[in-house]
Structures are given as C-alpha cells and as structure tokens.
Design an enzyme around this catalytic site. Structure first.
Site, PDB file in Angstrom:
ATOM      1  N   CYS A 122       6.359  -3.794 -25.291  1.00  0.00           N
ATOM      2  CA  CYS A 122       6.362  -3.978 -26.576  1.00  0.00           C
ATOM      3  C   CYS A 122       7.067  -4.957 -27.501  1.00  0.00           C
ATOM      4  O   CYS A 122       6.842  -5.718 -28.103  1.00  0.00           O
ATOM      5  CB  CYS A 122       6.853  -3.040 -27.947  1.00  0.00           C
ATOM      6  SG  CYS A 122       9.144  -2.376 -27.588  1.00  0.00           S
ATOM      7  N   CYS A 130       3.714  -0.173 -26.310  1.00  0.00           N
ATOM      8  CA  CYS A 130       4.021  -0.232 -24.955  1.00  0.00           C
ATOM      9  C   CYS A 130       3.201  -0.569 -24.128  1.00  0.00           C
ATOM     10  O   CYS A 130       3.637  -0.100 -23.657  1.00  0.00           O
ATOM     11  CB  CYS A 130       5.271   1.056 -25.127  1.00  0.00           C
ATOM     12  SG  CYS A 130       6.466   0.884 -26.556  1.00  0.00           S
ATOM     13  N   LYS A 196      12.740  10.467 -24.628  1.00  0.00           N
ATOM     14  CA  LYS A 196      12.257   9.795 -25.755  1.00  0.00           C
ATOM     15  C   LYS A 196      12.051   9.829 -27.202  1.00  0.00           C
ATOM     16  O   LYS A 196      10.346   9.891 -26.657  1.00  0.00           O
ATOM     17  CB  LYS A 196      11.516   8.321 -25.621  1.00  0.00           C
ATOM     18  CG  LYS A 196      11.688   7.072 -26.401  1.00  0.00           C
ATOM     19  CD  LYS A 196      12.120   5.656 -25.767  1.00  0.00           C
ATOM     20  CE  LYS A 196      12.229   5.252 -26.691  1.00  0.00           C
ATOM     21  NZ  LYS A 196      11.347   2.905 -26.704  1.00  0.00           N
ATOM     22  N   LYS A 249      16.944  10.291 -26.023  1.00  0.00           N
ATOM     23  CA  LYS A 249      16.995   9.233 -27.247  1.00  0.00           C
ATOM     24  C   LYS A 249      16.350   9.287 -28.425  1.00  0.00           C
ATOM     25  O   LYS A 249      15.330   9.837 -27.804  1.00  0.00           O
ATOM     26  CB  LYS A 249      16.744   7.279 -26.548  1.00  0.00           C
ATOM     27  CG  LYS A 249      16.793   6.279 -27.168  1.00  0.00           C
ATOM     28  CD  LYS A 249      15.542   5.604 -26.710  1.00  0.00           C
ATOM     29  CE  LYS A 249      15.726   4.345 -27.879  1.00  0.00           C
ATOM     30  NZ  LYS A 249      14.504   3.253 -27.265  1.00  0.00           N
TER      31      LYS A 249
HETATM   32  C1  PBG Z   1      11.910  -0.426 -26.215  1.00  0.00           C
HETATM   33  C2  PBG Z   1      12.653   0.333 -26.345  1.00  0.00           C
HETATM   34  C3  PBG Z   1      13.260   0.976 -27.991  1.00  0.00           C
HETATM   35  C4  PBG Z   1      14.619   1.128 -27.855  1.00  0.00           C
HETATM   36  C5  PBG Z   1      15.338   0.602 -26.531  1.00  0.00           C
HETATM   37  N1  PBG Z   1      14.179   0.090 -26.134  1.00  0.00           N
HETATM   38  C6  PBG Z   1      12.177   0.818 -29.380  1.00  0.00           C
HETATM   39  C7  PBG Z   1      10.959   1.532 -29.611  1.00  0.00           C
HETATM   40  O1  PBG Z   1      10.616   2.664 -28.757  1.00  0.00           O
HETATM   41  O2  PBG Z   1      10.725   1.176 -30.736  1.00  0.00           O
HETATM   42  C8  PBG Z   1      15.380   1.430 -29.415  1.00  0.00           C
HETATM   43  C9  PBG Z   1      16.335   1.111 -29.059  1.00  0.00           C
HETATM   44  C10 PBG Z   1      17.773   1.433 -30.684  1.00  0.00           C
HETATM   45  O3  PBG Z   1      16.674   1.735 -31.740  1.00  0.00           O
HETATM   46  O4  PBG Z   1      18.608   1.017 -30.743  1.00  0.00           O
HETATM   47  N2  PBG Z   1       9.849   0.839 -26.471  1.00  0.00           N
END
Ligand code: PBG
Length: 327
Positions: A122, A130, A196, A249
């Site tokens: 991304c 992504c 996630k 996450k």
């Molecule tokens: C990339 C990614 C993201 C985060 C970590 N790897 C952003 C998303 O998925 O949009 C977020 C990390 C954060 O908010 O500290 N895909």
C-alpha cells in the site's frame, strides 16, 4: 466488635508487597519500535498527528538507532516512503529504495538490533491498496502473492532479520515462506499480521506512510471489527503456512482477541499498539488531561496481561526510559 475483615487488600499494603505478587510486567525485551524511512539526506519530517514521530532518511535513522540500541530495545519495524509509486508497487522491491538501504545500513552499524521490514504494497502503489487491482478496482489475491514474495526476497537480500506481511491476502505467508526457502533464507522468520482489523485507528499512520487508499477502503481484505472466531481462523491459516509469530492489530480494542489466540495457540503472539491508539494518549497528555507515563504504562501492561509476548508501539522509547528510571 470484631476485627476489621481484610481479605484481598492485605496483599496490596505496600509497594514492596505489590511488587512481590505482581503477575505481569512489560519489559524492554517485549518492545518493537516502528520507524518510517524516506529517501534523501538529513530528512526529518515530523508528523502532526503523531507527536514525536517523523519520516526520516537513512542517515537520520542511523542516529535514531543509536538511541534505540542504547535504550536496549531489541527490534525495529520498518516502513518505507518510496521515491515513486506505480500500479504494481514496483518500488517495494527496488534494491535502491529507502527500506532496502536502511536495512543494509542498520545491520552494518548495529548487527544485534533486529530489523523487521513491514511487507505490504500500500505504501508503494499509486492507488494505495495492498495489492494488484483488476479493472473494477478489486484486489486480486493470487496476482498479489507473487509480488509479495518478490518484496520478501528483496528484504531478505538486503539483510532483514524477519519479515512482517501486513496485507491480509490469503496464502501470502505460504508464498513468502516458499520464496525465502527456495533462495536460501529458511532461517528468516515470518511475523504475520494475522488478525488485522479494518480499523479507523490507522488514520495517523496513513498520514505518515502516505498510504491512504485513493478510492474505496480496505474492508474487502482486512477483518470486520465485530468478529472474533474469524481471528482464530486467520491465525490457523497463517500457522499452517509457516508463520512463526502471529499478530493482532490494533491492540487495545482487541484485547479479547489477543487472549483467545494466546489460549488457543501456544506460540509467540505480537500486538500492534497502532498509530491512533498512540495519538489518543499523546493528545490527551499534551493537553494535560492524562498523566502520560501512567496511562501508557497501564495500556501496555494491559496488552501484556491479555497475552501478548511482543508489543509493537510508538511509545517504545518512552517506555524503555521509564522502565530504566524505575529500576
Ligand atoms: C500497511 C500497514 C498499516 C499499518 C501497518 N501496516 C496501515 C493500513 O493497513 O492501512 C498501520 C499501523 C498503524 O496505524 O500504526 N498495510
């Protein structure tokens, strides 16, 4: 009149007593500090929505790593802000790009600091999604896998200690594992962003990483915040494909997920205390509404108590300092 009945409180009677019976403690060994690498020299762009966090060029990152190593933090997670973006995210596997150069430079100067590049497209695609898109704008799963494997390989070649795929495509852990194994990198572990969620708490990160989707959102590949069984399924799939560490996450709104995963799978679990979680506490602290040290320590201890072995957090440097002061 009888004696006052004290039952549970007698073990809280002094700080020494509380120390003796304390169940969970965050240590510096649990922490991973995220860094944002950009091209150029002497670049240090502070991010308004994340006080204390900047985009940094490789030379500035090296000075930052000096502090990180001195604080005893064992690992950094690297995100790149590339010089160019295209539909296919080609800059993600360009060996002259910021992340690849940062990995090399950090490993040369600080061989014991673990360098973990976040593996996703991304930040490198012009559309901000992504993966590879079809003509309707949907992310194509299998076409994306070969690009992810290629990115993983380029990080391994640069000297990464581990890779952390964060895209949420099906089968990516297996595809990356296969590429690493076939090229002599079977010793490099995979920390998978397994559970996630499609979260509003990534907002400030997207300012720093410049990775906001140009249209639509990530709900087609990231998880629905309402689901919990699905997280176990995601972890199960990633473990089957060879994930060494699984991640949840964001962290604080998903402590129940961390606990379920830890109970179900006896393996290292990481939690990502994301940008929005950081910004909330930081903003309140700056306004004098919350005591920063107290609430950060409480939040990170909560994540540990939920079952996380590893905590990825923008508070890592502050936490390491507070832990050191406390000794
Ligand atoms: C990339 C990614 C993201 C985060 C970590 N790897 C952003 C998303 O998925 O949009 C977020 C990390 C954060 O908010 O500290 N895909």
């Amino acid at each position: 009149m009888g004696f006052p009945i004290v039952r549970a409180r007698r073990l809280r009677s002094s700080e020494t007593m509380r120390r003796l019976v304390r169940e969970n403690q965050v240590t510096v060994d649990d922490l991973v500090y995220p860094l944002f690498v950009t091209n150029g020299e002497g670049v240090n762009n502070p991010i308004a929505s994340m006080p204390g966090v900047s985009q940094m060029s490789v030379d500035v990152i090296l000075r930052e790593c000096d502090e990180i190593v001195n604080l005893g933090i064992p690992a950094v997670l690297l995100f790149g802000i590339p010089a160019y973006k295209d539909e296919k995210g080609s800059s993600a596997f360009d060996e002259n790009e910021a992340v690849q150069r940062a990995i090399k430079a950090i490993k040369e100067k600080y061989p014991d600091l673990l360098v973990i590049p976040d593996l996703c497209m991304c930040e490198y695609t012009s559309h901000g999604h992504c993966g590879i898109l079809d003509e309707k704008g949907n992310v194509l799963n299998d076409e994306t896998l070969s690009v992810l494997a290629k990115i993983g390989l380029s990080y391994a070649k640069a000297g990464a200690d581990m890779v952390a795929p964060s895209d949420m495509m099906d089968g990516r852990v297996g595809a990356i594992r296969e590429a690493l194994d076939a090229n002599g990198y079977s010793n490099i572990p995979i920390m998978a962003y397994s559970a996630k969620y499609a979260s509003g708490f990534y907002g400030p990160f997207r300012d720093v990483a410049e990775s906001t989707p140009q249209f639509g959102d990530r709900r087609g590949y990231q998880m629905d915040p309402a689901n919990s069984d699905e997280a176990l399924k995601e972890v199960w799939l990633d473990v089957e494909e060879g994930a060494d560490i699984v991640m949840v996450k964001p962290a604080l709104p998903y402590l129940d997920i961390i606990r379920r995963i830890k109970d179900e799978f006896q393996m290292p679990v990481a939690a990502y205390n994301v940008s929005g979680e950081y910004s909330m506490l930081k903003a309140a602290a700056i306004n004098g509404w919350l005591d920063e040290k107290r609430v950060v320590m409480e939040a990170l201890t909560g994540i540990k108590r939920a079952g996380a072995d590893i905590i990825i957090t923008y508070h890592a440097k502050d936490m390491a300092k507070w832990l050191r002061e406390g000794q």
